[in-house]
Every structure is written in structure tokens, then in C-alpha cells.
Design an enzyme around this catalytic site. Structure first.
Site, short mmCIF file in Angstrom:
data_model
loop_
_atom_site.label_atom_id
_atom_site.label_comp_id
_atom_site.label_asym_id
_atom_site.label_seq_id
_atom_site.Cartn_x
_atom_site.Cartn_y
_atom_site.Cartn_z
N HIS A 264 2.95 8.18 8.71
CA HIS A 264 2.34 9.38 9.27
C HIS A 264 1.82 10.23 8.13
CE1 HIS A 264 1.83 13.08 11.60
NE2 HIS A 264 1.80 12.30 12.64
N GLU A 317 3.98 6.73 18.07
CA GLU A 317 3.35 5.68 18.87
C GLU A 317 4.28 4.51 19.16
OE1 GLU A 317 -0.28 5.61 19.30
OE2 GLU A 317 -0.54 7.57 18.40
C1 LIG Z 1 -0.80 6.89 10.24
C2 LIG Z 1 -1.49 6.49 8.95
C3 LIG Z 1 -2.98 6.35 9.21
C4 LIG Z 1 -1.27 7.60 7.91
O1 LIG Z 1 -2.01 7.25 6.81
P1 LIG Z 1 -2.16 8.03 5.44
O2 LIG Z 1 -1.31 9.23 5.38
O3 LIG Z 1 -3.60 8.20 5.20
O4 LIG Z 1 -1.52 6.97 4.41
P2 LIG Z 1 -2.32 5.95 3.55
O5 LIG Z 1 -3.29 5.19 4.42
O6 LIG Z 1 -2.86 6.69 2.38
O7 LIG Z 1 -1.16 4.95 3.08
C5 LIG Z 1 -0.27 5.23 2.01
C6 LIG Z 1 0.43 3.94 1.61
O8 LIG Z 1 1.33 3.56 2.62
C7 LIG Z 1 0.99 2.29 3.17
N1 LIG Z 1 1.14 2.34 4.62
C8 LIG Z 1 0.88 3.40 5.41
N2 LIG Z 1 1.18 3.09 6.69
C9 LIG Z 1 1.62 1.82 6.69
C10 LIG Z 1 2.05 0.95 7.72
N3 LIG Z 1 2.10 1.34 8.98
N4 LIG Z 1 2.42 -0.30 7.38
C11 LIG Z 1 2.39 -0.71 6.10
N5 LIG Z 1 1.99 0.09 5.08
C12 LIG Z 1 1.60 1.33 5.37
C13 LIG Z 1 -0.47 2.06 2.78
O9 LIG Z 1 -0.76 0.68 2.69
C14 LIG Z 1 -0.52 2.74 1.44
O10 LIG Z 1 0.06 1.89 0.49
P3 LIG Z 1 -0.58 1.73 -0.96
O11 LIG Z 1 -0.42 3.09 -1.58
O12 LIG Z 1 0.24 0.66 -1.58
O13 LIG Z 1 -2.01 1.36 -0.75
C15 LIG Z 1 -0.91 5.16 8.41
O14 LIG Z 1 0.46 5.30 8.14
C16 LIG Z 1 -1.18 3.97 9.32
O15 LIG Z 1 -2.25 3.36 9.24
N6 LIG Z 1 -0.20 3.61 10.22
C17 LIG Z 1 -0.38 2.52 11.13
C18 LIG Z 1 -1.20 2.96 12.33
C19 LIG Z 1 -0.44 3.92 13.22
O16 LIG Z 1 0.73 3.74 13.51
N7 LIG Z 1 -1.17 4.95 13.69
C20 LIG Z 1 -0.63 5.97 14.57
C21 LIG Z 1 -0.51 7.28 13.89
S1 LIG Z 1 0.47 8.46 14.82
#
Ligand SMILES: CC(C)(COP(=O)(O)OP(=O)(O)OC[C@H]1O[C@@H](n2cnc3c(N)ncnc32)[C@H](O)[C@@H]1OP(=O)(O)O)[C@@H](O)C(=O)NCCC(=O)NCCS
Length: 381
Positions: A264, A317
């Protein structure tokens, strides 16, 4: 925005994804990502989810305080009176191809409803009229695309019960109403999330409330915001059994895939809403819960090993998917059901924005070429 409070002409700070940037003031909800706490106007989400109805929370967000019995009855009556679908909207819904995603159908129906009917500065009456109709639009579309006629809402049922009734034609079980109602309460608002920001940007241009909500629906649809819960279901289906869970998760993370329902932008600990939903999922679907819980434990271990220091935890979620399946809702209704709840928050933010409005208009850092000599068409190679 706090980082853009520099003098005009001086360089502003660029923040990827606007993370940590304060884009507005709000008295609606407070998200404490470190402590894992969420409050609506100071009330803890756990207290609200256990004891209040969606209508009470909508009242809290729109009017600023929890209603007494009389005020709640008045608001419920207004919801009931608004539960109609005008002919032009029904025609629009009927004209949609059966293959349309319900989220697209909702966006289209809301837009059709707003055509000509809604003008002027956003009002609480408009917020009620919109929020009351979300379940109707969705249920009408779902029934029509599956060859059934839309049903008439029951005035004695609240928002959660009517939604389930309109979809299935059966008065829902009490525990199902409770489960969905708690979900609607938990998701109604959440600080400056992407769809709320979108709604506020549109409202800040002095556009109308329907345009703001239509734009917000578009933002919520994306898998990085609200579009992931059916993907959680896909993931759990693909895993299939507890025995298969570890090897499946290891292979997925080795391929660089993300685990759906984890991570998140704001919560760096467990999302307080997922804690509440976990308990509900345990009650409504004990069988599905066993697999979901085991996958969660394994995924959290793997994320800790493979992504050290990233602080990735279960998000809202994850158990939503389990809960929705137990209510008999198909995966394509998960994100629209999120919208049924969040419409209260979007509209409350729109009202807050217009009360003390300033056009939201950030800057961009230009990364294109420096000034170039113009070449007329006939001289270009
Ligand atoms: C929710 C979300 C978009 C937040 O993203 P964010 O704050 O922008 O975080 P980032 O995309 O910058 O990710 C940071 C790191 O964590 C990792 N990461 C984040 N969520 C992850 C997940 N669900 N599974 C595996 N790795 C994850 C990324 O790969 C990244 O790793 P890196 O630094 O080695 O590249 C992200 O956690 C995600 O894509 N989750 C899965 C989709 C989901 O559940 N969405 C519903 C949101 S309520």
C-alpha cells in the site's frame, strides 16, 4: 500543495507519484499509515464498522456528525426516494453490450444520469441522489446482461441489503447484509487516494458533481487502485490448494510478479480495514478462509525475505475478495462494489473542495528537447 508553496518562478520540488505531497486539507478522514489507523471525522473505523450502517457513515461524511435516530430516518427516506432509474438511463444501460465490464457500465450510467439533470454548484442533495443510485445502476446492468429484468428496490431495506436484493431477487441473510454493510462503511473514505484526488481536481475546475464522480470511477478502475480484488480471486483460484500455495507464490515472485492484495502506498503496517475484513471473511466463508489465510501467511513471509525493508503487508483488497465471493458476488462486481461505498467519500470531498476552492493545477518538469529551429514541412527529411 505543501512542496509547491515556493514563490512563483522558483523551482518547485518534483515528487514521483506525488507521494507525501499535501494536496488539500480535509476534515473527512485521517489515515495513519505508520500506526495502521483510520478515522472518519475522528471516529475509529473499527467502531464504525461494527456498529453503524453505511447511511450513518454517509451522514457523518456529508453533514459532519453522526445522525440521531430522527436524522437517520430522514436520510434513509431520502435514499429510498432517490432509488429510481430514469428512462434515458435505463435505455442507455439496455443498449450496452453484454460483454461490458460493470465498472464501465456504472461509469456510463452515472454519466447518462447526469446529462442535463445536474448543474450548478455541488450540493448534499446531489450527493445523496448519486450515492443512492449506484446499486440500482449496477444491479440493473447485471440483470439485463444475464437475461433478467431489473427489480424494484425495497424501501424498507438499506443500501447494503437493497444492493444484494436488486442483484439476486432474494431478501439477503442477516449476516450477508452485515458483512456487506461493514465493507461499505470501511471503504467509504480514505484520505487523498487517487480517485478522490481525481474527483477533487475535477471539482476544483468548478465542473459539476457528476463529472467529478465519473472521473473518479475511471481512476478507481485501475488495478493499482481499486481494480485488484478480482485479481486476488484469480490468484487464489490459480493457487487452488493449500499444498500448492508455496511453490506458486515462489514462482510468481521469481517471475517479478506482484502478489495481489499486498502493499500500500500509505500503510507501512497492516491496513486496519483488512484486519476487520479478515474477521468477516472468517465468519462468512470458513472454507475459503482457510486457503486465503495460508496464502496470506506465506506471501507475507516471502515478501519479507524477497523485498526486505519495503514493509509490504496485506491490503484491503485481499479479504474483500474472499468476503465478496461468500456473498455470491461475481469477481467483476468487486470493484464496482468498492465504488458503491466510495461514492459517499468522493461526493463529500467534492463538497469540501467547492466550499473553499482553489483550482488544483500542479506543475510538470519539462524533459523534452531544448529549443529547436523550426523546419517547414517541405524541408523535412
Ligand atoms: C498498492 C501498490 C500499487 C502500492 O505501490 P507503491 O507504493 O507505488 O509501491 P512501489 O510500486 O513503488 O513498490 C515498492 C517496492 O515494493 C514491491 N512491491 C509492492 N507491492 C508488491 C506486491 N504486491 N508484491 C510484490 N512486490 C511488491 C515493488 O516491486 C517494489 O520493489 P522494488 O523496490 O524492489 O522495485 C503496490 O503495492 C501494488 O502494486 N500492489 C499490488 C496490487 C494491489 O494489491 N492493489 C490494491 C491496492 S489497495
Amino acid at each position: 500543495m505543501s512542496t509547491a508553496m515556493s514563490d512563483p518562478g522558483s523551482p518547485a520540488t518534483r515528487v514521483s507519484g506525488l507521494e507525501g505531497v499535501i494536496a488539500a486539507t480535509t476534515a473527512l478522514s485521517k489515515v495513519d499509515g505508520v500506526a495502521g489507523r483510520l478515522t472518519y471525522r475522528g471516529y475509529n473505523i473499527h467502531d464504525l464498522a461494527q456498529t453503524t450502517t453505511f447511511e450513518e457513515v454517509a451522514h457523518l461524511l456529508w453533514f459532519g456528525h453522526l445522525p440521531n435516530r430522527k436524522k437517520l430516518a430522514r436520510l434513509s427516506a431520502r435514499f429510498a426516494a432517490e432509488r429510481t432509474i430514469p428512462d434515458n438511463v435505463m435505455q442507455t444501460i439496455r443498449a450496452l453490450p453484454a460483454s461490458t465490464e460493470p465498472m464501465d457500465a456504472l461509469r456510463t450510467a452515472v454519466s447518462a444520469w447526469g446529462a442535463g439533470a445536474i448543474t450548478g454548484k455541488p450540493t448534499i442533495d446531489q450527493a445523496i441522489a448519486l450515492t443512492a443510485r449506484f446499486p440500482l445502476f449496477l444491479a440493473a446492468f447485471q440483470r439485463i446482461r444475464h437475461g433478467h429484468e431489473p427489480l424494484q428496490p425495497k424501501p424498507e431495506l438499506g443500501q447494503a441489503a437493497n444492493y444484494l436484493f436488486l442483484l439476486t431477487g432474494e431478501v439477503p441473510k442477516e449476516e450477508h447484509i452485515r458483512g456487506l454493510n461493514s465493507y461499505l462503511v470501511l471503504l467509504a473514505d480514505h484520505g487523498m487516494n487517487a480517485s478522490t484526488f481525481t474527483a477533487r481536481v475535477v471539482a476544483s475546475t468548478e465542473s459539476d458533481i457528476v463529472s467529478a464522480v465519473v472521473a473518479a470511477i475511471g481512476a478507481l478502475k485501475g488495478p493499482l487502485h481499486g481494480g485488484a480484488p478480482s485479481k486476488v480471486q484469480d490468484m487464489l483460484r490459480a493457487i487452488g490448494t493449500v499444498d500448492n500455495a508455496e511453490s506458486w507464490l515462489r514462482a510468481a515472485i521469481a517471475r517479478g510478479e506482484r502478489f495481489m492484495g499486498f502493499g500500500h502506498r500509505v500503510y507501512k503496517t497492516e491496513d486496519p480495514r483488512s484486519e476487520a475484513l479478515r474477521e468477516m471473511a472468517r465468519v462468512t466463508d470458513p472454507q475459503g478462509f482457510v486457503l486465503a489465510r495460508r496464502v496470506e501467511e506465506l506471501a507475507l513471509d516471502l515478501l519479507q525475505q524477497q523485498k526486505p525493508g519495503r514493509l509490504l503487508y496485506t491490503n484491503v483488497e485481499y479479504y474483500f475478495a474472499t468476503l465478496m465471493s461468500s456473498l455470491g458476488l461475481s469477481g467483476d462486481l468487486f470493484t464496482p462494489t468498492f465504488a458503491v461505498s466510495r461514492c459517499a467519500g468522493w461526493t463529500a470531498h467534492v463538497l469540501e473542495q467547492v466550499r473553499n476552492n482553489r483550482l488544483i493545477r500542479p506543475d510538470a518538469e519539462y524533459t523534452g528537447p531544448a529549443e529547436q529551429r523550426f523546419i517547414p514541412l517541405e524541408e523535412r527529411s
